[in-house]
Structure formats: structure tokens, C-alpha cells
Design an enzyme around this catalytic site. Structure first.
Site, PDB file in Angstrom:
ATOM      1  N   GLU A  16      12.540   1.591  -0.493  1.00  0.00           N
ATOM      2  CA  GLU A  16      12.713   1.625   0.808  1.00  0.00           C
ATOM      3  C   GLU A  16      12.794   0.081   1.529  1.00  0.00           C
ATOM      4  OE1 GLU A  16       9.630   3.550   2.811  1.00  0.00           O
ATOM      5  OE2 GLU A  16      10.134   5.315   2.069  1.00  0.00           O
ATOM      6  N   CYS A  39      15.607  16.113   3.222  1.00  0.00           N
ATOM      7  CA  CYS A  39      15.821  15.485   2.043  1.00  0.00           C
ATOM      8  C   CYS A  39      16.942  14.957   1.717  1.00  0.00           C
ATOM      9  CB  CYS A  39      15.574  16.942   1.084  1.00  0.00           C
ATOM     10  SG  CYS A  39      13.979  17.762   1.460  1.00  0.00           S
ATOM     11  N   CYS A  54      17.886  20.772   2.545  1.00  0.00           N
ATOM     12  CA  CYS A  54      17.600  20.558   3.812  1.00  0.00           C
ATOM     13  C   CYS A  54      18.242  19.218   4.251  1.00  0.00           C
ATOM     14  CB  CYS A  54      16.147  20.639   3.998  1.00  0.00           C
ATOM     15  SG  CYS A  54      14.911  19.061   3.429  1.00  0.00           S
ATOM     16  N   ASP A  57      -8.212  -4.728  -4.945  1.00  0.00           N
ATOM     17  CA  ASP A  57      -7.869  -4.334  -3.720  1.00  0.00           C
ATOM     18  C   ASP A  57      -8.973  -3.797  -3.042  1.00  0.00           C
ATOM     19  OD1 ASP A  57      -6.556  -2.888  -1.876  1.00  0.00           O
ATOM     20  OD2 ASP A  57      -5.066  -2.592  -3.324  1.00  0.00           O
ATOM     21  N   GLY A  67       0.759  -1.143   0.133  1.00  0.00           N
ATOM     22  CA  GLY A  67      -0.029   0.000  -0.045  1.00  0.00           C
ATOM     23  C   GLY A  67       0.727   1.203   0.032  1.00  0.00           C
ATOM     24  N   GLY A  68       0.576   2.190  -0.975  1.00  0.00           N
ATOM     25  CA  GLY A  68       1.016   3.643  -0.842  1.00  0.00           C
ATOM     26  C   GLY A  68       2.165   3.650  -1.890  1.00  0.00           C
ATOM     27  N   THR A 119      -1.930   3.764  -9.363  1.00  0.00           N
ATOM     28  CA  THR A 119      -1.725   4.704 -10.261  1.00  0.00           C
ATOM     29  C   THR A 119      -0.959   4.097 -11.796  1.00  0.00           C
ATOM     30  OG1 THR A 119      -1.430   6.616  -8.863  1.00  0.00           O
ATOM     31  CG2 THR A 119      -0.335   7.054 -10.938  1.00  0.00           C
ATOM     32  N   LYS A 169       0.890   1.749  -6.771  1.00  0.00           N
ATOM     33  CA  LYS A 169       0.316   0.418  -7.599  1.00  0.00           C
ATOM     34  C   LYS A 169      -0.885   0.928  -8.588  1.00  0.00           C
ATOM     35  CE  LYS A 169      -2.049  -2.186  -4.736  1.00  0.00           C
ATOM     36  NZ  LYS A 169      -3.499  -1.807  -5.148  1.00  0.00           N
TER      37      LYS A 169
END
Length: 327
Positions: free
Chosen positions: A238, A277, A274, A57, A27-28, A33, A31
Site C-alpha cells: 500500500e 477483492c 467480488c 515496541d 503498525g499492522g 509475526t 512486523k
């Protein structure tokens, strides 16, 4: 797969044989899109094809992606006349799978006979995920009858899709048990079932199970044919998404299901303005390096973080350019 294949999805967009494309991811990660924009692109590039996107889903973000309300029946996307979308809740499809009734026995390829098996042995219901797998097989059967040229599934990376691939083995084992019971105890079981109010008829049960087995075997044969079916994992750079993607790829390999393309989404630009980032980009860079090593023989599409929300046909069409060959 060849080393260093093109970093695009042209082989999927232009394929004349593919019938089933699965897009899955945590999730997130983008997928939905991905699946929606790919559906728009394939429909645009192949106006002679009828394309269907099916969301299985539970979140059903396809309505949000297109900014159009979809439901359980296919609905044509305005502005893309050869693209339709439908949202199916697998849990709703699971309802009644094990109910002791004859609902759906004649209309869904014989899957309603599970009520008879449940009454007879009480075995199938105890198998983890069996109801979900059979419900998904009903969805596939429904999609086949609609005569679309290509079906894209917006689905979770695990669950019904992968469970379904093991369904024929389970059904074959169950059929062998039914045949043995029929040979040994058929008349006695039918008489006992009648006394207990169970509608058990071994003469009807065996051909129904054989039909269900044949149907599921044919679908699995299609799903394990790389000319007909492929799975596109979507992730972000990630740890957890990469870990889950690698686990998914290994499982797909074990099930002989093709996966030759990977979408890496939400990549941050190099930015020193920053500390947050800079640190976030450094973490992503580490996992992007691992992705390159692990999936160097995949069509690897890397997409930067979008500055605007991808919503509506125009935005999806613009996003889909990430999947095309760069000229």
C-alpha cells in the site's frame, strides 16, 4: 548487493557472523509475526546458538504472537529451548536518565553522568530524542552482557534505533565542550556547583564521558558492520507503508546500516468473486510492481494473506517456512 538475489532469508538464517537483526515496520504490517517466526526458525536451524528476541515496541505484541506472557527479563520459549524473549519499554528505560541523581552511574556504562551534565549546562536535555537514544544504548549494553549469540529486535522503523546511531557524534561534541570548560573554568565551576548543591566533579566527569563515548562508538561500529548487523523492513503493498519503507531505507543508507532483505506481507490472491477483492488486489498489484522496481536487488520475500491467525510456536514455525529456500 547482487541483482536478483534469492527470495529467501537463508543468508540470515545460516549466517555465522550476524549478532544483531532489526525487524521494523509500520503498525499492522506483520512486523512482530516476522521477528518472532524468524527467531523460531533461526533457533530451530541453529540449535547450538542462543537466540534472544527483544521487543522495544510499546505495543509489545510478542506476548500475543507466542501466546505467552513476557516481561523485562528473558524468558525461554517452551518448545524452543535456545530461544528467549523479553519486552522492554524504552520509556521506562528513559526514566531517570536526566534525573539529578547517581542512580546507575556504575552499572550502565556511565550513562548516569547525564545528571551531572544536566546540572552543569542544561544542554543535553534540550536535544530531541537524546533521552530515548541513551535509554536504547542502555538496552543494548544490557543485551551484550547476556552473552546471546544472536539478538533480534522487534522495533519501530524510526525512533530510538536510528537516533542511537547519531549518539557518538553528539557525545563527542559534548565532551569537547566539557574539556574546554574544564580547562577554562574547572575550579570555579566546581566551587559554584557545590554552592548550588550540584555534584559536579570535572576530574570524574571527563573519564565517565569518555567511557560513555567509547561504549556508544563500539556499539555503532557493530551496527554499521554488515557482517554483524542487518535491518529487515516489513511492509504491505500500500502507499503509506511503501513510502515509509523507502524513507527508512534511505535513512539506513545514510547511516551506513545494512538492509538487504524486505518482507512484503498480506498479499491478496487474485480474486474476481467480488468487486472489493478485485479492486483491492488491483491496488496491491500496482504497489507490488513498484516494490519490484525499487528493490530488485534485495532479498524480496512476498507472503500471502494468512487465512488463520498466526499465534503460538506451532503457527510461527509454519509461517517461518516463507523465509526458507524452496526445494
Amino acid at each position: 548487493m547482487s541483482l536478483n538475489p534469492p527470495n529467501n532469508l537463508e543468508h540470515i538464517i545460516t549466517s555465522q557472523t550476524l549478532k544483531w537483526v532489526f525487524v521494523g515496520g509500520k503498525g499492522g504490517v506483520g512486523k512482530t509475526t516476522t521477528s518472532c517466526s524468524l527467531g523460531v526458525l533461526i533457533a530451530d536451524r541453529n540449535p547450538q546458538k542462543k537466540v534472544l528476541i527483544i521487543s522495544t515496541d510499546p505495543a509489545h505484541n510478542t506476548s500475543d504472537a507466542f501466546d505467552i506472557k513476557f516481561g523485562a527479563e528473558p524468558k525461554v520459549v517452551p518448545g524452543v529451548p535456545n530461544l528467549s524473549v523479553m519486552e522492554i519499554d524504552v520509556k521506562d528505560a528513559m526514566k531517570g536518565v536526566f534525573d539529578e541523581s547517581e542512580q546507575g552511574t556504575n552499572q550502565n556504562g556511565g550513562f548516569g553522568l547525564l545528571s551531572e551534565l544536566t546540572g552543569m549546562m542544561g544542554m543535553l536535555k534540550s536535544v530531541p530524542g537524546i533521552d530515548e537514544a541513551i535509554a536504547f544504548s542502555q538496552i543494548i549494553n544490557q543485551a551484550q552482557q547476556m552473552n546471546y549469540d544472536l539478538v533480534l529486535f522487534d522495533t519501530a522503523p524510526t525512533g530510538h534505533t536510528l537516533r542511537f546511531l547519531s549518539l557518538p557524534t553528539l557525545l563527542r561534541d559534548m565532551l569537547e565542550k566539557v574539556i574546554k570548560l574544564q580547562d577554562s573554568f574547572g575550579p570555579m565551576m566546581s566551587q559554584f556547583g557545590g554552592m548550588m548543591g550540584m555534584n559536579i566533579n570535572f576530574n570524574e566527569l571527563k573519564p565517565k564521558m569518555e567511557h560513555m563515548l567509547k561504549t556508544s562508538e563500539q556499539i555503532v561500529e557493530d551496527f554499521t558492520n554488515p557482517n554483524l548487523t542487518t535491518f529487515i523492513p516489513v511492509l504491505i503493498p500500500e502507499f503509506l507503508p511503501l513510502y515509509e519503507t523507502e524513507r527508512l531505507i534511505q535513512e539506513l543508507m545514510n547511516l551506513n546500516m545494512d538492509a538487504n532483505s524486505i518482507i512484503v506481507n498480506q498479499i491478496l490472491p487474485v480474486n474476481d468473486c467480488c468487486d472489493y477483492c478485485k479492486n483491492k488486489r488491483a491496488i496491491q498489484a500496482k504497489y507490488l510492481g513498484q516494490i519490484d522496481v525499487l528493490y530488485g536487488d534485495f532479498h524480496l520475500i512476498k507472503i500471502n494473506m494468512q487465512t488463520n491467525e498466526v499465534r503460538g510456536v506451532a503457527a510461527l514455525r509454519a509461517f517461518s517456512k516463507n523465509f526458507e529456500a524452496k526445494h
